[in-house]
Design a protein around this motif. Sequence first.
Motif, PDB file in Angstrom:
ATOM      1  N   CYS A 148       0.819  -1.219   0.000  1.00  0.00           N
ATOM      2  CA  CYS A 148       0.000   0.000   0.000  1.00  0.00           C
ATOM      3  C   CYS A 148       0.853   1.269   0.000  1.00  0.00           C
ATOM      4  CB  CYS A 148      -0.914  -0.007   1.216  1.00  0.00           C
ATOM      5  SG  CYS A 148      -1.965   1.455   1.350  1.00  0.00           S
ATOM      6  N   GLU A 149       0.465   2.237  -0.861  1.00  0.00           N
ATOM      7  CA  GLU A 149       1.146   3.530  -0.834  1.00  0.00           C
ATOM      8  C   GLU A 149       0.159   4.682  -0.668  1.00  0.00           C
ATOM      9  OE1 GLU A 149       3.218   4.307  -4.511  1.00  0.00           O
ATOM     10  OE2 GLU A 149       1.406   5.061  -5.493  1.00  0.00           O
ATOM     11  N   THR A 150      -1.081   4.375  -0.365  1.00  0.00           N
ATOM     12  CA  THR A 150      -2.114   5.414  -0.410  1.00  0.00           C
ATOM     13  C   THR A 150      -2.772   5.720   0.928  1.00  0.00           C
ATOM     14  OG1 THR A 150      -3.745   3.723  -1.001  1.00  0.00           O
ATOM     15  CG2 THR A 150      -2.683   4.917  -2.818  1.00  0.00           C
ATOM     16  N   ALA A 151      -2.174   5.293   2.034  1.00  0.00           N
ATOM     17  CA  ALA A 151      -2.859   5.438   3.334  1.00  0.00           C
ATOM     18  C   ALA A 151      -2.098   6.310   4.331  1.00  0.00           C
ATOM     19  CB  ALA A 151      -3.111   4.044   3.923  1.00  0.00           C
ATOM     20  N   PRO A 152      -2.013   7.600   4.166  1.00  0.00           N
ATOM     21  CA  PRO A 152      -2.464   8.357   3.007  1.00  0.00           C
ATOM     22  C   PRO A 152      -1.366   8.558   1.968  1.00  0.00           C
ATOM     23  CG  PRO A 152      -1.867   9.857   4.732  1.00  0.00           C
ATOM     24  CD  PRO A 152      -1.627   8.471   5.286  1.00  0.00           C
ATOM     25  N   LEU A 153      -0.132   8.154   2.309  1.00  0.00           N
ATOM     26  CA  LEU A 153       1.006   8.347   1.422  1.00  0.00           C
ATOM     27  C   LEU A 153       1.982   7.210   1.679  1.00  0.00           C
ATOM     28  CD1 LEU A 153       1.967  10.425  -0.697  1.00  0.00           C
ATOM     29  CD2 LEU A 153       3.169  11.648   1.113  1.00  0.00           C
ATOM     30  N   TYR A 154       3.137   7.270   1.064  1.00  0.00           N
ATOM     31  CA  TYR A 154       4.151   6.230   1.241  1.00  0.00           C
ATOM     32  C   TYR A 154       4.486   6.018   2.720  1.00  0.00           C
ATOM     33  CZ  TYR A 154       4.995   7.567  -3.639  1.00  0.00           C
ATOM     34  OH  TYR A 154       4.848   7.874  -4.963  1.00  0.00           O
ATOM     35  N   PHE A 155       4.906   4.815   3.041  1.00  0.00           N
ATOM     36  CA  PHE A 155       5.235   4.433   4.415  1.00  0.00           C
ATOM     37  C   PHE A 155       6.229   5.411   5.042  1.00  0.00           C
ATOM     38  CE2 PHE A 155       7.782   2.255   7.572  1.00  0.00           C
ATOM     39  CZ  PHE A 155       6.872   1.487   8.287  1.00  0.00           C
ATOM     40  N   GLN A 156       7.319   5.707   4.351  1.00  0.00           N
ATOM     41  CA  GLN A 156       8.380   6.558   4.929  1.00  0.00           C
ATOM     42  C   GLN A 156       7.872   7.958   5.231  1.00  0.00           C
ATOM     43  OE1 GLN A 156      12.610   4.863   3.239  1.00  0.00           O
ATOM     44  NE2 GLN A 156      11.596   6.411   2.039  1.00  0.00           N
ATOM     45  N   GLU A 157       7.060   8.512   4.317  1.00  0.00           N
ATOM     46  CA  GLU A 157       6.554   9.858   4.509  1.00  0.00           C
ATOM     47  C   GLU A 157       5.582   9.917   5.693  1.00  0.00           C
ATOM     48  OE1 GLU A 157       7.360   8.478   1.798  1.00  0.00           O
ATOM     49  OE2 GLU A 157       8.196   9.937   0.394  1.00  0.00           O
ATOM     50  N   THR A 158       4.757   8.874   5.809  1.00  0.00           N
ATOM     51  CA  THR A 158       3.822   8.819   6.931  1.00  0.00           C
ATOM     52  C   THR A 158       4.568   8.633   8.244  1.00  0.00           C
ATOM     53  OG1 THR A 158       2.263   7.756   5.401  1.00  0.00           O
ATOM     54  CG2 THR A 158       1.713   7.709   7.736  1.00  0.00           C
ATOM     55  N   MET A 159       5.640   7.849   8.211  1.00  0.00           N
ATOM     56  CA  MET A 159       6.441   7.647   9.412  1.00  0.00           C
ATOM     57  C   MET A 159       7.142   8.944   9.823  1.00  0.00           C
ATOM     58  SD  MET A 159       9.192   4.607  10.288  1.00  0.00           S
ATOM     59  CE  MET A 159      10.595   5.256   9.349  1.00  0.00           C
ATOM     60  N   PHE A 160       7.519   9.767   8.854  1.00  0.00           N
ATOM     61  CA  PHE A 160       8.127  11.058   9.191  1.00  0.00           C
ATOM     62  C   PHE A 160       7.148  11.933   9.974  1.00  0.00           C
ATOM     63  CE2 PHE A 160       8.089  15.560   7.975  1.00  0.00           C
ATOM     64  CZ  PHE A 160       9.179  15.988   8.723  1.00  0.00           C
ATOM     65  N   ASN A 193       7.518  22.810  12.377  1.00  0.00           N
ATOM     66  CA  ASN A 193       6.594  23.702  11.669  1.00  0.00           C
ATOM     67  C   ASN A 193       6.270  23.174  10.276  1.00  0.00           C
ATOM     68  OD1 ASN A 193       6.432  25.465  13.833  1.00  0.00           O
ATOM     69  ND2 ASN A 193       8.024  26.833  13.058  1.00  0.00           N
ATOM     70  N   PHE A 194       7.282  22.624   9.612  1.00  0.00           N
ATOM     71  CA  PHE A 194       7.061  22.068   8.277  1.00  0.00           C
ATOM     72  C   PHE A 194       6.112  20.877   8.343  1.00  0.00           C
ATOM     73  CE2 PHE A 194       8.335  18.958   4.984  1.00  0.00           C
ATOM     74  CZ  PHE A 194       7.978  19.689   3.861  1.00  0.00           C
ATOM     75  N   ALA A 195       6.326  19.993   9.310  1.00  0.00           N
ATOM     76  CA  ALA A 195       5.463  18.820   9.460  1.00  0.00           C
ATOM     77  C   ALA A 195       4.020  19.239   9.722  1.00  0.00           C
ATOM     78  CB  ALA A 195       5.978  17.928  10.582  1.00  0.00           C
ATOM     79  N   LYS A 196       3.826  20.250  10.580  1.00  0.00           N
ATOM     80  CA  LYS A 196       2.476  20.740  10.870  1.00  0.00           C
ATOM     81  C   LYS A 196       1.830  21.334   9.617  1.00  0.00           C
ATOM     82  CE  LYS A 196       3.454  21.823  15.724  1.00  0.00           C
ATOM     83  NZ  LYS A 196       3.669  22.924  16.704  1.00  0.00           N
ATOM     84  N   LYS A 197       2.632  21.969   8.773  1.00  0.00           N
ATOM     85  CA  LYS A 197       2.108  22.610   7.567  1.00  0.00           C
ATOM     86  C   LYS A 197       1.652  21.578   6.540  1.00  0.00           C
ATOM     87  CE  LYS A 197       3.464  25.654   3.747  1.00  0.00           C
ATOM     88  NZ  LYS A 197       4.577  26.448   3.142  1.00  0.00           N
ATOM     89  N   ILE A 198       2.442  20.529   6.352  1.00  0.00           N
ATOM     90  CA  ILE A 198       2.117  19.582   5.282  1.00  0.00           C
ATOM     91  C   ILE A 198       1.172  18.464   5.734  1.00  0.00           C
ATOM     92  CG2 ILE A 198       4.292  20.010   4.091  1.00  0.00           C
ATOM     93  CD1 ILE A 198       5.205  17.194   5.097  1.00  0.00           C
ATOM     94  N   GLN A 199       1.035  18.262   7.046  1.00  0.00           N
ATOM     95  CA  GLN A 199       0.187  17.161   7.511  1.00  0.00           C
ATOM     96  C   GLN A 199      -1.226  17.213   6.938  1.00  0.00           C
ATOM     97  OE1 GLN A 199      -0.955  16.984  11.671  1.00  0.00           O
ATOM     98  NE2 GLN A 199      -0.752  14.764  11.678  1.00  0.00           N
ATOM     99  N   PRO A 200      -1.929  18.354   6.994  1.00  0.00           N
ATOM    100  CA  PRO A 200      -3.290  18.365   6.435  1.00  0.00           C
ATOM    101  C   PRO A 200      -3.309  18.112   4.931  1.00  0.00           C
ATOM    102  CG  PRO A 200      -2.609  20.580   7.106  1.00  0.00           C
ATOM    103  CD  PRO A 200      -1.600  19.636   7.655  1.00  0.00           C
ATOM    104  N   LYS A 201      -2.275  18.569   4.229  1.00  0.00           N
ATOM    105  CA  LYS A 201      -2.218  18.325   2.786  1.00  0.00           C
ATOM    106  C   LYS A 201      -2.058  16.838   2.487  1.00  0.00           C
ATOM    107  CE  LYS A 201      -0.294  22.732   1.180  1.00  0.00           C
ATOM    108  NZ  LYS A 201       0.754  23.345   0.316  1.00  0.00           N
ATOM    109  N   ILE A 202      -1.231  16.172   3.288  1.00  0.00           N
ATOM    110  CA  ILE A 202      -1.029  14.741   3.088  1.00  0.00           C
ATOM    111  C   ILE A 202      -2.281  13.964   3.470  1.00  0.00           C
ATOM    112  CG2 ILE A 202       0.222  12.731   3.972  1.00  0.00           C
ATOM    113  CD1 ILE A 202       2.736  14.454   4.034  1.00  0.00           C
ATOM    114  N   MET A 203      -2.878  14.318   4.588  1.00  0.00           N
ATOM    115  CA  MET A 203      -4.069  13.605   5.043  1.00  0.00           C
ATOM    116  C   MET A 203      -5.245  13.801   4.093  1.00  0.00           C
ATOM    117  SD  MET A 203      -2.841  12.108   7.642  1.00  0.00           S
ATOM    118  CE  MET A 203      -4.310  11.363   8.332  1.00  0.00           C
ATOM    119  N   ASP A 204      -5.368  15.008   3.541  1.00  0.00           N
ATOM    120  CA  ASP A 204      -6.474  15.300   2.625  1.00  0.00           C
ATOM    121  C   ASP A 204      -6.120  14.999   1.166  1.00  0.00           C
ATOM    122  OD1 ASP A 204      -7.858  16.207   4.830  1.00  0.00           O
ATOM    123  OD2 ASP A 204      -7.361  18.315   4.486  1.00  0.00           O
ATOM    124  N   LYS A 205      -4.855  14.642   0.922  1.00  0.00           N
ATOM    125  CA  LYS A 205      -4.373  14.313  -0.427  1.00  0.00           C
ATOM    126  C   LYS A 205      -4.593  15.457  -1.415  1.00  0.00           C
ATOM    127  CE  LYS A 205      -4.880   9.360   0.236  1.00  0.00           C
ATOM    128  NZ  LYS A 205      -5.305   8.071  -0.318  1.00  0.00           N
TER     129      LYS A 205
END
Length: 370
Positions: A98-110, A128-140
């Motif tokens: 799986c690479e879609t839940a919501p993104l690749y394993f490594q990126e989600t682990m970050f 701050n960067f992680a907080k900024k991109i988290q909603p984008k990754i979760m909402d795709k």
Amino acid sequence: MPMNKSIIVGQRKLLSCLFSATLAISVLLGGGCQAATREEVAAIKVEKASDFQFWNADSPTLKKITRFVKEATTPGHPHFIPESRRVAVFDMDGTFYCETAPLYFQETMFLHRALNDKSYTPDKKMANFAKKIQPKIMDKTGLTPKETKRLVNYLTKAYEGMTPEEYRAYVRNFMQTNETGLDNLKRGEAFYLPMVEIISYLSNSGFAVYIDSACSFLTTRELVEGVIPIPSDRIIASDFVYTTTGMGKDAPEDHFYDRHKEKVVISGKPLVDNAKTRKIFSLLNQIGKKPVLAFGNSMGDSGMFEYTLQDNAYNSAAFCVLCDDTERELGNLEKAAGMEKTALKRGWNTISMRDEFKTIYGDNVKRSDR
């Protein structure tokens, strides 16, 4: 009286077959409350065309692959391939994992590392960067190219100073967490059962099967170890850049490593990414033989697709898995349509998860609103 060795071997094979059959029946009937466990995935064994359990009977892919193998393994057939030249390569994320839940394993682990790991304190910029991109990754909704580049850099920066063993232990722990958007599925269990069958079938038909992934070596090895029948020396992936705790400004080729005083650790420098054309170079360096089969799911796999099909001395084929299932998986119809269009133009075969997979992770795995 000691049992005959052949009887013991026969009993073990019978038990293995019974276990695999039980898994197939359980998964297809929806038994239990979880996906197939790692141990159950590891027990999948396909030796002949009639052993497949997780594909629809009318699957064009299954017909093409079983025909390819039959011809490749039949001496005297025009498409016979000597066993020494039977090489198959698989991408991992989105191809058999799986690479879609919501993104690749490594990126989600970050994201977990930077935002939820109480044992780790990221610097302010990383947090701050992680907080900024988290909603984008979760909402795709997608990252900008600049954000994507920063994310790739943080995939190693977040583990700076860890030994390889410590990092693999971290991956193991994260594998125990639940996938996002899919119920009854842990991250360490998120293998596409039909594709695991293909890997088993090829492995049992005299093919040397390799993984050629853009995921890192350490992550890939930990995810597949003991589950997918591919030994660690047949894994090709993105490279971590290492240093040692005593290297200082020395160049690696000039440094004397003192086992009593220092350790090998992750440097924090960006991964050497194994994608697109670099996958070709990796195949040349680490296998030295052109594959006859290539399996992937995205343009990141285009290099190994094209290289496999180019001027091949033997019958060859490329297969692209389409993320077109939005009921049992977190599919992306727009991406799937784009990949299908490219595949048809380039002469790559397509695999429809929606139309060809009888099950993906097991029928108890459901989409959720998480």
